[in-house]
Design a protein around this motif. Structure first.
Motif: not given
Length: 254
Positions: A96, A98, A166, A183, A220-221, A231, A233
């Motif tokens: 990921q 993130v 993600n 984020q 959030t992510d 996710a 963003t």
């Protein structure tokens, strides 16, 4: 639609094959320009003190001895200069990207460079866990990737914006949906230096992260990946903080 694919894990990375499969689900005009070797963690660096070596792997597949940023520049300014790409896809990263990963990530940097060059750009990453570290679930990204990219393109990507996507560490049918999220931010108490000794007793260090319980912030992510969501963003190239800029303007206007 002409698509340029790149990554930071290298030209032979399995995630790049996954990315190409996603791209070919969207178009038959796909070009691949990726680093010769693993460039993870190089962020948005470019080669200024070394020449760029370009090697053709096969038709529309090229390796560059350089960073992901170099690869996007090489693709747009040289290989595809007669017909620029309509979309830059970067990934699919092994792991990921993130929270603060975004600032280190060569995968995200590939999308950043595409955005700077005026091309809609999306970074894609596949999360893994302790049990899938050596075999990330690439089929999760491959299954959901085309639909996610299509929806992003239908919604539109404004100038100066890139999109960071993600995919969670689960089977495709276990994904709980898509989350539009901010984020996130981890606690930097997890960051540490692992000191070791070489054969002569001289110290050397590895940057490492401790494994300890951590609760990600809602929306959030980090939260999305933990809850088996994809996710999504949007990120800005312009990193100016407007409230602080206004406050400083008042402080300096005295």
């Amino acid at each position: 639609m002409r698509i340029l694919c790149t990554n930071d894990d290298g030209i032979h990375a399995p995630g790049l094959k996954t990315l190409e499969a996603i791209a070919r689900n969207l178009s038959d005009d796909v070009w691949v320009v990726a680093p010769e070797t693993d460039q993870s963690g190089v962020a948005h660096s470019l080669s200024l003190n070394d020449p760029l070596r370009l090697r053709e792997i096969s038709e529309r597949h090229f390796a560059v001895k350089g960073t992901p940023t170099d690869c996007v520049i090489m693709g747009v300014r040289h290989l595809m200069q007669d017909a620029r790409p309509d979309l830059v896809l970067s990934g699919v990263n092994r792991g990921q990207n993130v929270a603060e990963d975004v600032t280190y990530s060569g995968t995200v940097a590939g999308a950043i460079e595409g955005t700077i060059l005026g091309i809609p750009s999306i970074a894609l990453s596949q999360a893994y866990g302790p049990g899938t570290r050596n075999a990330p679930r690439w089929h999760c990204a491959e299954h959901h990737g085309p639909k996610v990219v299509r929806r992003i393109l239908e919604a539109g990507i404004d100038k100066g914006i890139l999109v960071n996507v993600n995919f969670p560490d689960c089977e495709p049918d276990e994904v709980e949906g898509t989350a539009l999220v901010n984020q996130g931010q981890r606690t930097q108490e997890l960051l540490r230096l692992d000191e070791r000794r070489d054969g002569r007793g001289n110290p050397y260090f590895w940057i490492a992260f401790e494994r300890r319980p951590f609760t990600p912030g809602n929306g959030t992510d980090l939260w999305a990946i933990a809850h088996r969501r994809i996710a999504v963003t949007p990120l800005r190239i312009d990193m100016t903080d407007e409230p602080t800029l206004t406050r400083y303007a008042q402080a300096f206007d005295r």
